[in-house]
Design an enzyme around this catalytic site. Structure first.
Site, PDB file in Angstrom:
ATOM      1  N   TYR A  75      39.610 -22.795 -15.088  1.00 11.80           N
ATOM      2  CA  TYR A  75      39.486 -21.348 -15.205  1.00 11.80           C
ATOM      3  C   TYR A  75      38.357 -20.779 -14.345  1.00 11.80           C
ATOM      4  O   TYR A  75      38.525 -19.775 -13.667  1.00 11.80           O
ATOM      5  CB  TYR A  75      39.283 -21.029 -16.691  1.00 11.80           C
ATOM      6  CG  TYR A  75      39.084 -19.598 -16.980  1.00 11.80           C
ATOM      7  CD1 TYR A  75      40.180 -18.726 -16.965  1.00 11.80           C
ATOM      8  CD2 TYR A  75      37.835 -19.076 -17.261  1.00 11.80           C
ATOM      9  CE1 TYR A  75      40.007 -17.393 -17.216  1.00 11.80           C
ATOM     10  CE2 TYR A  75      37.654 -17.741 -17.524  1.00 11.80           C
ATOM     11  CZ  TYR A  75      38.745 -16.901 -17.498  1.00 11.80           C
ATOM     12  OH  TYR A  75      38.583 -15.572 -17.740  1.00 11.80           O
ATOM     13  N   ARG A 126      37.585  -9.983  -3.822  1.00  6.15           N
ATOM     14  CA  ARG A 126      36.292 -10.180  -4.504  1.00  6.15           C
ATOM     15  C   ARG A 126      36.456 -11.266  -5.553  1.00  6.15           C
ATOM     16  O   ARG A 126      36.530 -11.004  -6.743  1.00  6.15           O
ATOM     17  CB  ARG A 126      35.834  -8.858  -5.126  1.00  6.15           C
ATOM     18  CG  ARG A 126      34.371  -8.804  -5.451  1.00  6.15           C
ATOM     19  CD  ARG A 126      34.126  -8.569  -6.929  1.00  6.15           C
ATOM     20  NE  ARG A 126      34.780  -9.565  -7.758  1.00  6.15           N
ATOM     21  CZ  ARG A 126      34.871  -9.515  -9.073  1.00  6.15           C
ATOM     22  NH1 ARG A 126      34.399  -8.487  -9.723  1.00  6.15           N
ATOM     23  NH2 ARG A 126      35.464 -10.482  -9.777  1.00  6.15           N
ATOM     24  N   LYS A 144      44.003 -18.133 -14.592  1.00  6.94           N
ATOM     25  CA  LYS A 144      44.086 -17.156 -15.690  1.00  6.94           C
ATOM     26  C   LYS A 144      45.336 -17.433 -16.531  1.00  6.94           C
ATOM     27  O   LYS A 144      45.311 -17.387 -17.747  1.00  6.94           O
ATOM     28  CB  LYS A 144      44.173 -15.726 -15.141  1.00  6.94           C
ATOM     29  CG  LYS A 144      42.936 -15.278 -14.399  1.00  6.94           C
ATOM     30  CD  LYS A 144      41.910 -14.694 -15.324  1.00  6.94           C
ATOM     31  CE  LYS A 144      40.586 -14.519 -14.595  1.00  6.94           C
ATOM     32  NZ  LYS A 144      39.542 -13.925 -15.400  1.00  6.94           N
ATOM     33  N   GLU A 212      43.517  -8.959 -10.880  1.00  6.10           N
ATOM     34  CA  GLU A 212      42.314  -9.801 -10.878  1.00  6.10           C
ATOM     35  C   GLU A 212      41.637  -9.784  -9.521  1.00  6.10           C
ATOM     36  O   GLU A 212      42.285  -9.976  -8.491  1.00  6.10           O
ATOM     37  CB  GLU A 212      42.697 -11.270 -11.177  1.00  6.10           C
ATOM     38  CG  GLU A 212      43.072 -11.556 -12.607  1.00  6.10           C
ATOM     39  CD  GLU A 212      41.898 -11.535 -13.567  1.00  6.10           C
ATOM     40  OE1 GLU A 212      40.736 -11.535 -13.120  1.00  6.10           O
ATOM     41  OE2 GLU A 212      42.155 -11.514 -14.780  1.00  6.10           O
ATOM     42  N   ASP A 213      40.348  -9.596  -9.532  1.00  8.28           N
ATOM     43  CA  ASP A 213      39.507  -9.829  -8.356  1.00  8.28           C
ATOM     44  C   ASP A 213      39.919  -9.068  -7.102  1.00  8.28           C
ATOM     45  O   ASP A 213      39.893  -9.600  -5.989  1.00  8.28           O
ATOM     46  CB  ASP A 213      39.410 -11.347  -8.088  1.00  8.28           C
ATOM     47  CG  ASP A 213      38.570 -12.029  -9.164  1.00  8.28           C
ATOM     48  OD1 ASP A 213      38.223 -11.337 -10.153  1.00  8.28           O
ATOM     49  OD2 ASP A 213      38.256 -13.217  -9.043  1.00  8.28           O
ATOM     50  N   ASP A 235      41.569  -6.750 -15.236  1.00  7.37           N
ATOM     51  CA  ASP A 235      40.744  -7.612 -16.080  1.00  7.37           C
ATOM     52  C   ASP A 235      39.252  -7.467 -15.761  1.00  7.37           C
ATOM     53  O   ASP A 235      38.415  -7.506 -16.661  1.00  7.37           O
ATOM     54  CB  ASP A 235      41.189  -9.062 -15.894  1.00  7.37           C
ATOM     55  CG  ASP A 235      40.503 -10.003 -16.860  1.00  7.37           C
ATOM     56  OD1 ASP A 235      40.327  -9.617 -18.028  1.00  7.37           O
ATOM     57  OD2 ASP A 235      40.138 -11.108 -16.448  1.00  7.37           O
ATOM     58  N   ASP A 236      38.920  -7.293 -14.488  1.00 10.83           N
ATOM     59  CA  ASP A 236      37.503  -7.204 -14.110  1.00 10.83           C
ATOM     60  C   ASP A 236      36.862  -5.928 -14.652  1.00 10.83           C
ATOM     61  O   ASP A 236      35.675  -5.895 -14.929  1.00 10.83           O
ATOM     62  CB  ASP A 236      37.350  -7.249 -12.592  1.00 10.83           C
ATOM     63  CG  ASP A 236      38.072  -8.453 -12.032  1.00 10.83           C
ATOM     64  OD1 ASP A 236      37.645  -9.566 -12.326  1.00 10.83           O
ATOM     65  OD2 ASP A 236      39.099  -8.270 -11.348  1.00 10.83           O
ATOM     66  N   ASN A 373      25.932 -14.448 -11.975  1.00  7.05           N
ATOM     67  CA  ASN A 373      25.092 -15.432 -11.278  1.00  7.05           C
ATOM     68  C   ASN A 373      23.710 -15.670 -11.867  1.00  7.05           C
ATOM     69  O   ASN A 373      22.711 -15.585 -11.147  1.00  7.05           O
ATOM     70  CB  ASN A 373      24.883 -14.993  -9.813  1.00  7.05           C
ATOM     71  CG  ASN A 373      26.194 -14.854  -9.095  1.00  7.05           C
ATOM     72  OD1 ASN A 373      27.213 -15.325  -9.587  1.00  7.05           O
ATOM     73  ND2 ASN A 373      26.180 -14.227  -7.946  1.00  7.05           N
TER      74      ASN A 373
HETATM   75  P1  NAD Z   1      31.214  -4.992  -7.722  1.00  5.79           P
HETATM   76  O1  NAD Z   1      31.167  -5.437  -6.321  1.00  5.79           O
HETATM   77  O2  NAD Z   1      32.241  -3.991  -8.124  1.00  5.79           O
HETATM   78  O3  NAD Z   1      29.782  -4.367  -8.115  1.00  5.79           O
HETATM   79  C1  NAD Z   1      28.553  -4.913  -7.798  1.00  5.79           C
HETATM   80  C2  NAD Z   1      27.462  -3.877  -8.096  1.00  5.79           C
HETATM   81  O4  NAD Z   1      26.185  -4.513  -8.012  1.00  5.79           O
HETATM   82  C3  NAD Z   1      27.436  -2.710  -7.121  1.00  5.79           C
HETATM   83  O5  NAD Z   1      27.219  -1.517  -7.841  1.00  5.79           O
HETATM   84  C4  NAD Z   1      26.213  -3.001  -6.246  1.00  5.79           C
HETATM   85  O6  NAD Z   1      25.583  -1.815  -5.772  1.00  5.79           O
HETATM   86  C5  NAD Z   1      25.319  -3.721  -7.228  1.00  5.79           C
HETATM   87  N1  NAD Z   1      24.332  -4.576  -6.573  1.00  5.79           N
HETATM   88  C6  NAD Z   1      24.533  -5.516  -5.621  1.00  5.79           C
HETATM   89  N2  NAD Z   1      23.367  -6.067  -5.244  1.00  5.79           N
HETATM   90  C7  NAD Z   1      22.402  -5.463  -5.981  1.00  5.79           C
HETATM   91  C8  NAD Z   1      21.002  -5.585  -6.044  1.00  5.79           C
HETATM   92  N3  NAD Z   1      20.337  -6.447  -5.265  1.00  5.79           N
HETATM   93  N4  NAD Z   1      20.326  -4.815  -6.923  1.00  5.79           N
HETATM   94  C9  NAD Z   1      20.982  -3.944  -7.710  1.00  5.79           C
HETATM   95  N5  NAD Z   1      22.307  -3.789  -7.689  1.00  5.79           N
HETATM   96  C10 NAD Z   1      23.017  -4.525  -6.835  1.00  5.79           C
HETATM   97  O7  NAD Z   1      31.351  -6.287  -8.587  1.00  5.79           O
HETATM   98  P2  NAD Z   1      31.776  -6.421 -10.138  1.00  5.79           P
HETATM   99  O8  NAD Z   1      33.226  -6.635 -10.257  1.00  5.79           O
HETATM  100  O9  NAD Z   1      31.200  -5.287 -10.911  1.00  5.79           O
HETATM  101  O10 NAD Z   1      31.097  -7.796 -10.522  1.00  5.79           O
HETATM  102  C11 NAD Z   1      29.689  -7.936 -10.458  1.00  5.79           C
HETATM  103  C12 NAD Z   1      29.285  -9.295 -10.970  1.00  5.79           C
HETATM  104  O11 NAD Z   1      29.595  -9.429 -12.341  1.00  5.79           O
HETATM  105  C13 NAD Z   1      29.944 -10.492 -10.263  1.00  5.79           C
HETATM  106  O12 NAD Z   1      28.960 -11.490 -10.071  1.00  5.79           O
HETATM  107  C14 NAD Z   1      30.939 -10.980 -11.265  1.00  5.79           C
HETATM  108  O13 NAD Z   1      31.155 -12.372 -11.145  1.00  5.79           O
HETATM  109  C15 NAD Z   1      30.248 -10.643 -12.563  1.00  5.79           C
HETATM  110  N6  NAD Z   1      31.226 -10.477 -13.632  1.00  5.79           N
HETATM  111  C16 NAD Z   1      31.032 -11.212 -14.772  1.00  5.79           C
HETATM  112  C17 NAD Z   1      31.948 -11.116 -15.788  1.00  5.79           C
HETATM  113  C18 NAD Z   1      31.742 -11.894 -17.051  1.00  5.79           C
HETATM  114  O14 NAD Z   1      30.842 -12.639 -17.154  1.00  5.79           O
HETATM  115  N7  NAD Z   1      32.545 -11.732 -18.039  1.00  5.79           N
HETATM  116  C19 NAD Z   1      33.074 -10.288 -15.642  1.00  5.79           C
HETATM  117  C20 NAD Z   1      33.227  -9.547 -14.470  1.00  5.79           C
HETATM  118  C21 NAD Z   1      32.281  -9.646 -13.476  1.00  5.79           C
END
Ligand code: NAD
Length: 531
Positions: A75, A126, A144, A212-213, A235-236, A373
């Protein structure tokens, strides 16, 4: 090896297998023994995926038996996606490229299963926190769909290939997609439109299509465009929102403080952050706040700083007046004084020691969700620096943390896998036509309710992943009840006993017709199937 003698004779494979007729228990044992010998995660992935191709029931059985170990392999497939072209054995899903415009329906006709009920689609832009992986993103829909609790063979993973902006892949001779930059023209929109139309034309209007993504700019746009027209969700945006809200609702149980009294600061203002913010606003409104009052309690901080009025990127979730100069996330924490911080920036390592300490000073029990991360020590830091007072969840799994005085805390894993399988099952079974955000709000509440008081005391904000099948089933039952009660379900007649209705559909990993009387190998016990 589990085919009985009559089956082997009918299939014309008698003699092509060793003579023993094996039980699934023995096959599972062989699998476990082999897996134990492997240390490389990619090797484990290849092995597991091989089992899925050869023997789907065995695959689901071993997956269910050892979810904590195997789920991350099938996954959380970042590594497998990055190496997709290098470890490629079989495609496992449907590939539609921008060059196929005008022919998507005939490509769907090539897919052998005619009765598809759910599609998971990505365009690979993404992938997790890894960025653009082009057609290598196929690992995501495949992974998934492994978690759908029912109708496994009636699910279709799809990768849409419009090119990739990943220069490494474009130079890689083993890359498997189009060697071109991403098409961002009208042709992209036309392709996705054609795909959506072709899916419902072939499989029916109530086919679930899970996104997704996709990249941020397309994800919101496509969700807005299709959410009232198709049975679809992202989903995101929506799944993440529901899982994060469930964590907050569980934290609320631990704190005895209603969600309306929280102030939430997001690090990141992308798909995940905006989706979560939107659902928190809905949850607060359900508890009596107006939309404006709820939005007042939510702040977002992205790579350009705090999202305040006058910024080019203003969002519905946030129209705050500027609180003055804020140069860093730490300053934002000290200025806004949040009760909860949620990290979804993808950037990583921004919940610094100072940020965590500040949260510990501002709050008796700070809520810290590091969903993107986090560093390997993120959980340990959060508990140590707040003297065990924080309520912590992360996107990645962390083991229990023991403080110097012996107190042990089990961090929550805010994994979307807690939400989408249950929601999808309910939606498929009840014939929902459009998936409203209220469905995700309901799923969130159900997830938070399933956490026991003992688990909450251990520091958990989510039930253990090993319970995920039961969690998904319970959620599906509640969501089925909800959608029928709200007039959103169109499968008639309405089932009276929703629980039996849901449970009757889930995957049975037993072989269909094992005949015990053909099985008399000494020293191996066999329990006949009774259900
Ligand atoms: P996205 O690209 O839509 O958004 C990223 C955001 O982070 C943007 O608003 C950007 O401006 C901001 N950003 C980037 N670098 C930055 C910095 N140095 N300081 C402040 N802000 C910063 O991505 P997303 O879909 O929202 O996903 C973001 C993260 O969340 C990814 O790492 C993803 O793996 C994680 N995520 C985790 C889960 C979970 O754990 N359940 C679910 C979805 C996404």
């Amino acid at each position: 090896m589990a085919f009985s003698l009559p089956e082997r004779q009918i299939l014309g494979i008698h003699g092509l297998l060793p003579p023993k007729v094996e039980t699934q228990d023995i096959q599972a044992m062989r699998f476990q023994n082999n897996l134990k010998k492997m240390s490389d995660p990619l090797q484990k992935y290849i092995y597991l995926m091989g089992i899925q191709e050869r023997n789907e029931r065995l695959f689901y059985r071993v997956l269910m038996e050892d979810k904590e170990e195997l789920m991350p392999i099938v996954y959380t497939v970042g590594l497998a996606c990055t190496h997709y072209g290098h470890i490629f054995r079989r495609p496992k899903g449907l590939f539609i490229s921008i060059r196929d415009k005008g022919h998507i329906r005939s490509i769907l006709d090539n897919w052998p299963e005619t009765n598809v009920v759910a599609v998971v689609v990505t365009d690979g832009e993404r992938i997790l926190g890894l960025g653009d992986l082009g057609v290598y993103g196929m690992g995501i829909p495949v992974g998934k769909l492994c978690l759908y609790t029912a109708c496994a063979e009636r699910c279709l993973p799809v990768a849409i290939d419009v090119g990739t902006n990943n220069e490494t892949l474009l130079k890689d001779p083993l890359y498997m997609g189009l060697y071109q930059q991403r098409d961002q023209s009208q042709a992209y929109d036309d392709l996705i439109d054609e795909f959506m139309e072709a899916v419902v034309e072939k499989y029916g209007q109530d086919t679930l299509i899970q996104f997704e993504d996709f990249g941020n700019h397309n994800a919101f746009r496509l969700l807005r465009k299709y959410r009232e027209k198709y049975c679809t969700f992202n989903d995101d945006i929506q799944g993440t929102a529901a899982v994060a809200l469930a964590g907050l609702l569980a934290a609320q149980r631990a704190l005895g403080k209603p969600i309306t009294e929280h102030r939430v600061l997001f690090l990141g203002a992308g798909e995940a952050a905006l989706g979560i913010a939107n659902l928190i606003v809905m949850a607060m409104m359900e508890r009596g706040l107006t939309q404006a009052e709820a939005r007042e309690k939510i702040w977002l901080y992205d790579k350009d700083g705090l999202l305040v009025k006058g910024r080019p990127q203003e969002t519905d979730s946030n129209r705050h007046d500027s609180p003055g100069t804020v140069q860093s996330f730490l300053e934002a924490v000290n200025t806004i004084k949040p009760t909860a911080i949620i990290g979804v920036s993808g950037a990583g390592r921004l919940f610094t020691h100072d940020v965590i300490k500040a949260m510990g000073t501002l709050n008796d029990r700070p809520i810290i969700f590091a969903l993107s991360n986090p560093t390997t020590k993120a959980a340990e830091d959060a508990y140590t620096l707040t003297d065990g007072r924080c309520l912590f969840a992360s996107g990645s799994p962390f083991g229990p943390v023991t403080l110097n005085d012996g107190r042990v805390y089990t961090p929550g894993q805010g994994n979307n896998a807690y939400i989408f399988p249950g929601v999808a099952l309910a939606v498929i079974l009840s014939g929902v036509r459009h998936i409203s955000d209220t469905v995700f709000l309901e799923a969130s509440k159900t997830l938070a309710e399933q956490l026991t008081d003992e688990e909450l005391k251990e520091g958990r904000l989510y039930p253990p992943l090993s319970n995920i099948r039961e969690v998904s089933l319970q959620m599906a039952v509640k969501v089925v009840e909800f959608v029928y009660a709200k007039g959103m379900a169109f499968r008639y007649p309405e089932p009276e006993d929703k629980e039996s209705f849901v449970r009757a559909t889930v995957w049975d990993t037993h072989y269909d017709s094992f005949e015990p009387d053909t099985y008399d190998w000494p020293g191996v016990s066999f329990t006949p199937k009774t259900d």
